[in-house]
Write an enzyme that holds these catalytic residues in place. Structure first.
Site, PDB file in Angstrom:
ATOM      1  N   ASP A 195       0.847  -1.195   0.000  1.00 25.13           N
ATOM      2  CA  ASP A 195       0.000   0.000   0.000  1.00 25.13           C
ATOM      3  C   ASP A 195       0.883   1.245   0.000  1.00 25.13           C
ATOM      4  O   ASP A 195       1.850   1.340   0.778  1.00 25.13           O
ATOM      5  CB  ASP A 195      -0.914  -0.005   1.228  1.00 25.13           C
ATOM      6  N   ASN A 203      -2.889  13.111  -3.647  1.00 18.58           N
ATOM      7  CA  ASN A 203      -4.029  13.593  -4.432  1.00 18.58           C
ATOM      8  C   ASN A 203      -4.504  14.961  -3.956  1.00 18.58           C
ATOM      9  O   ASN A 203      -4.835  15.839  -4.776  1.00 18.58           O
ATOM     10  CB  ASN A 203      -5.190  12.599  -4.340  1.00 18.58           C
ATOM     11  N   HIS A 208      -5.165  14.743  -8.843  1.00 16.11           N
ATOM     12  CA  HIS A 208      -5.323  13.339  -9.238  1.00 16.11           C
ATOM     13  C   HIS A 208      -4.398  12.936 -10.384  1.00 16.11           C
ATOM     14  O   HIS A 208      -4.040  11.761 -10.491  1.00 16.11           O
ATOM     15  CB  HIS A 208      -6.785  13.077  -9.609  1.00 16.11           C
ATOM     16  N   ASP A 212      -2.148   9.620 -10.323  1.00 19.79           N
ATOM     17  CA  ASP A 212      -2.025   8.633 -11.394  1.00 19.79           C
ATOM     18  C   ASP A 212      -0.563   8.401 -11.769  1.00 19.79           C
ATOM     19  O   ASP A 212      -0.146   7.267 -12.030  1.00 19.79           O
ATOM     20  CB  ASP A 212      -2.796   9.094 -12.633  1.00 19.79           C
ATOM     21  N   GLU A 238      -4.828   2.502  -3.996  1.00 20.01           N
ATOM     22  CA  GLU A 238      -3.363   2.539  -3.960  1.00 20.01           C
ATOM     23  C   GLU A 238      -2.766   1.233  -3.467  1.00 20.01           C
ATOM     24  O   GLU A 238      -1.592   1.168  -3.090  1.00 20.01           O
ATOM     25  CB  GLU A 238      -2.889   3.692  -3.081  1.00 20.01           C
TER      26      GLU A 238
END
Length: 317
Positions: A195, A203, A208, A212, A238
């Protein structure tokens, strides 16, 4: 002439002349959707049916008398290698008398490529001497389109569109298959739940698009860090899940730590500036009585243990 009508003439063939029989066979071949042509031992075309005209754009008057090695059809294989001037199935069949089948691409008179399945057989005299060969070829455009669509649907069904890693559905399926191998054959498997630390902050602070970019950077690192036999998929958000066959506890810990260290030293470019992140990992081996769900839950619990201990570390159990 329709094939049914042609077949009714079979009764009269025994009493017909040689010209009548030739006319009948020509009508029969011309009724086929497949292309058919004959060549002699020098690969000179001696017959060209209506199906061949339809599939290639070349009429019989343009084809009969030419040699196929003149390359006017420019047959190539799937890699683009020319066949008419080397590796020609017709030529090989004339040499050894063996039947052949191949998927190739011919060039239509208008210039475009047509995928065809070719089937080649020798033409022999009563004594067995090879007099030439016949090639039958079929348009497999619909087959090619269907296979391509199937591949596209498989990609949609099993790959995560952002990272190009296996998606959760596919990864979970592979874990279930691994559990069956573990139960039946005792093959050892390890799981890694990984994770990204503080991903929400990425973010919130950078947007965002930056998130990405981080996901792509981390997924690319994980895919290239693990072994070729290992599978790593995007589990959701994630989170990533790794499935590692044939590992001991020591190997599992080593590979987990390698992933952690290399992700820490990787960078995602955000507005031309490098952004680094860390990951927390839970690592576990399959245990007796495990299901896919129980093994994944244990790896997930260990991952949260890593986070509770300060993140950017591995908990194994």
């Amino acid at each position: 002439m329709e094939l049914v009508a042609a077949s009714e003439d079979v009764r009269d063939l025994s009493e017909s002349t040689e010209d009548d029989r030739f006319s009948f066979h020509k009508k029969l071949l011309d009724s086929l959707f497949d292309g058919v042509y004959f060549v002699d031992t020098e690969r000179k075309i001696t017959y060209w049916n209506q199906g061949a005209e339809n599939l290639t754009g070349y009429s019989a008057s343009e084809s009969v008398g030419r040699s196929c090695y003149e390359n006017f059809l420019a047959h190539v294989d799937g890699k683009g290698c020319a066949l008419c001037t080397g590796g020609c199935p017709l030529s090989k069949t004339i040499e050894d008398g063996q039947r052949r089948e191949a998927d190739v691409f011919l060039r239509h008179k208008l210039g475009h490529r047509v995928p065809v399945c070719v089937r080649v057989a020798p033409i022999k005299s009563k004594s067995g001497k090879i007099l030439g060969a016949v090639e039958v070829f079929s348009d497999v455009t619909a087959k090619e389109q269907t296979e391509r669509r199937v591949r596209e649907l498989e990609t949609i069904a099993f790959l995560d569109p952002l990272t190009s890693l296996p998606n959760r559905r596919h990864t979970e399926l592979r874990v279930k298959q691994a559990v069956e191998e573990w139960e039946q054959f005792g093959r050892a498997f390890g799981l890694l739940m990984l994770d990204i630390d503080h991903f929400k902050q990425v973010n919130d602070v950078y947007g965002h698009d930056a998130g990405d970019a981080v996901l792509k950077a981390v997924s690319g690192t994980l895919a290239k860090t693990l072994r070729q036999t290992d599978i790593v998929g995007r589990w959701g958000g994630e989170e990533f899940l790794g499935l590692l066959p044939d590992v001991s506890a020591g190997q599992l810990h080593y590979l987990a730590e390698r992933c952690r260290a290399l992700v820490e030293n990787s960078r995602a470019m955000v507005e031309n500036k490098p952004l680094s992140v860390t990951i927390s990992i839970g690592a576990t081996l399959f245990e007796k009585g495990d299901s896919a769900e129980s093994a994944i839950k244990r790896a997930d619990r260990l991952m949260y243990l890593s986070k509770s201990r300060g993140r950017n570390q591995t908990a194994i159990g």
